[in-house]
Write an enzyme that holds these catalytic residues in place. Structure first.
Site, PDB file in Angstrom:
ATOM      1  N   GLU A 175       0.967  -1.116  -0.084  1.00 31.54           N
ATOM      2  CA  GLU A 175      -0.052   0.029   0.023  1.00 31.54           C
ATOM      3  C   GLU A 175       0.931   1.325   0.046  1.00 31.54           C
ATOM      4  OE1 GLU A 175      -2.700   0.542   3.459  1.00 31.54           O
ATOM      5  OE2 GLU A 175      -3.582   2.175   2.551  1.00 31.54           O
ATOM      6  N   LYS A 217      -2.344  -1.981  -3.435  1.00 29.34           N
ATOM      7  CA  LYS A 217      -3.452  -1.034  -2.670  1.00 29.34           C
ATOM      8  C   LYS A 217      -3.109   0.482  -2.709  1.00 29.34           C
ATOM      9  CE  LYS A 217      -5.879  -0.147   1.658  1.00 29.34           C
ATOM     10  NZ  LYS A 217      -6.598  -0.727   2.618  1.00 29.34           N
TER      11      LYS A 217
HETATM   12  C1  5MM Z   1      -8.086   1.335   8.564  1.00 32.01           C
HETATM   13  O1  5MM Z   1      -6.827   2.565   8.733  1.00 32.01           O
HETATM   14  C2  5MM Z   1      -5.487   2.106   8.047  1.00 32.01           C
HETATM   15  C3  5MM Z   1      -4.553   2.870   8.970  1.00 32.01           C
HETATM   16  O2  5MM Z   1      -4.613   2.732  10.315  1.00 32.01           O
HETATM   17  P1  5MM Z   1      -3.655   3.362  11.141  1.00 32.01           P
HETATM   18  O3  5MM Z   1      -3.468   4.768  10.986  1.00 32.01           O
HETATM   19  O4  5MM Z   1      -4.456   3.521  12.547  1.00 32.01           O
HETATM   20  O5  5MM Z   1      -2.464   2.585  11.268  1.00 32.01           O
HETATM   21  C4  5MM Z   1      -5.082   2.361   6.790  1.00 32.01           C
HETATM   22  O6  5MM Z   1      -4.014   1.697   6.370  1.00 32.01           O
HETATM   23  C5  5MM Z   1      -6.095   1.761   6.033  1.00 32.01           C
HETATM   24  O7  5MM Z   1      -6.189   0.471   5.749  1.00 32.01           O
HETATM   25  C6  5MM Z   1      -6.157   2.404   4.472  1.00 32.01           C
HETATM   26  O8  5MM Z   1      -5.691   3.575   4.512  1.00 32.01           O
HETATM   27  C7  5MM Z   1      -7.463   2.459   3.843  1.00 32.01           C
HETATM   28  O9  5MM Z   1      -8.215   3.209   4.765  1.00 32.01           O
HETATM   29  P2  5MM Z   1      -9.157   4.530   4.037  1.00 32.01           P
HETATM   30  O10 5MM Z   1     -10.074   4.758   5.185  1.00 32.01           O
HETATM   31  O11 5MM Z   1      -8.403   5.229   3.544  1.00 32.01           O
HETATM   32  O12 5MM Z   1      -9.989   3.653   2.889  1.00 32.01           O
END
Ligand code: 5MM
Length: 336
Positions: A175, A217
């Site tokens: 990601e 991702k």
């Molecule tokens: C679920 O949020 C993840 C990040 O968590 P932390 O900041 O607490 O470590 C994040 O990596 C998430 O998996 C991705 O960014 C996708 O989440 P969004 O909300 O952007 O779809």
């Protein structure tokens, strides 16, 4: 077909996508504070268990990314969280990075940490039932960023992480997230995202990663949230497909987008158009955190005893995302 390729395809095929429920305790506390719920291990489990036992899990969710606390928790039925997820047909996954820290010698940028002791942690997660993992590199966009140093060091970490994960028999989600903060144009987002993704794959190839057992991702191609020149959803989808066609090797089975702060509807509509305009062989689906959970969390916070109501809200969102992953979503279906 290798075992890793099989796992990857199982997670992202047939209109299924990923529920990113891997908020670390700090982020989850912010989310719960915003809806006036106290952030305790019990409350974090209660909300997540409500989602993981929803009906839409079977049809719409191929994988769930968990945080360390959650993968070790036991649900109200006595099953472990990974067992609950597996019982729906979805694959349990785990976030294994330990967060983004300040990058030395480019202090406005971040480097993601977590490689030390990773091989041992992965073995434990595998035993708990995880079959895929996630590591997020985060980059800001401005005239001077992301810098060469941030691009190189995060790509290198993503590749070393991927190698250890595949060694342990799991699929790495790679990601690289270019944040939407800023006043940059969509064109700038496109060129910087392409550069970052290409550099990640250069490192993945150098580290001998089996690309058929990787899920990318990425962010979608959007103008910055302060930009005066927003582009249409159609343009977002075309630029996003163009970016991925030009920068992702063909062996990669699929792409699962992050929502990155887009509203639930924007993230769904853009994914739908991406699939309607997808002229590549890649599967294109969702790996949303906020864009799958926001409405459900609001509903749950009003009355966390009313599990059914929260699940109805989550089921609708998951169904809409699943339709979008097949290019079959519409405004009419959204408001039904
Ligand atoms: C679920 O949020 C993840 C990040 O968590 P932390 O900041 O607490 O470590 C994040 O990596 C998430 O998996 C991705 O960014 C996708 O989440 P969004 O909300 O952007 O779809």
């Amino acid at each position: 077909m290798t075992e890793l390729n099989k796992i990857a395809l199982q997670i992202i095929s047939n209109g299924k996508g990923i529920l990113a429920a891997d908020e670390s305790n700090g982020t989850m506390t912010k989310r719960l504070d915003a809806v006036n719920v106290t952030s305790t291990p019990e409350n974090r489990l209660l909300f997540r268990e409500t989602l993981f036992s929803s009906e839409s899990m079977r049809e719409c969710i191929g994988g769930v990314i968990l945080f360390d606390e959650t993968i070790n928790q036991i649900t109200s039925s006595g099953k472990s969280v990974p067992d609950l997820i597996s019982s729906t047909g979805a694959t349990p996954g785990i976030k294994v990075d330990t967060g983004a820290k300040i990058l030395a010698n480019s202090s406005e940028e971040k480097i993601t940490e977590g490689l030390d002791g990773l091989r041992e942690r992965l073995k434990t997660y595998y035993k708990l039932g995880a079959r895929f993992t996630k590591w997020r590199g985060v980059y800001s966009i401005s005239n001077k960023y992301p810098s060469e140093l941030a691009i190189y060091s995060n790509a290198h970490a993503l590749a070393r992480y991927s190698a250890l994960v595949q060694e342990c028999g799991m699929v790495p989600i790679v990601e690289p997230e270019l944040l939407m903060d800023g006043d940059h144009s969509a064109e700038v987002c496109l060129s910087k995202t392409s550069e970052v993704i290409k550099r990640c794959f250069e490192q993945l190839i150098f580290h001998k990663i089996d690309l058929t057992g990787v899920i990318l991702k990425p962010n979608m191609i959007l103008a910055g949230n302060q930009s005066k020149n927003k582009i249409s959803n159609e343009e977002v989808s075309k630029k996003t497909v163009q970016c991925l066609r030009d920068s992702v090797p063909n062996e990669v089975p699929g792409i699962a987008f992050l929502s990155g702060g887009q509203s639930e509807i924007e993230a769904t509509k853009n994914l739908d158009l991406i699939n309607k305009n997808n002229n590549t062989e890649f599967k294109m689906t969702f790996s949303y955190g906020r864009a799958l959970q926001q409405s459900a969390l609001k509903k749950w916070s009003k009355n966390n005893k009313d599990i059914k109501d929260t699940q109805i809200t989550f089921n609708h969102r998951a169904k809409m995302c699943s339709l979008a992953a097949q290019g079959k979503w519409s405004n009419e279906l959204e408001s039904k």
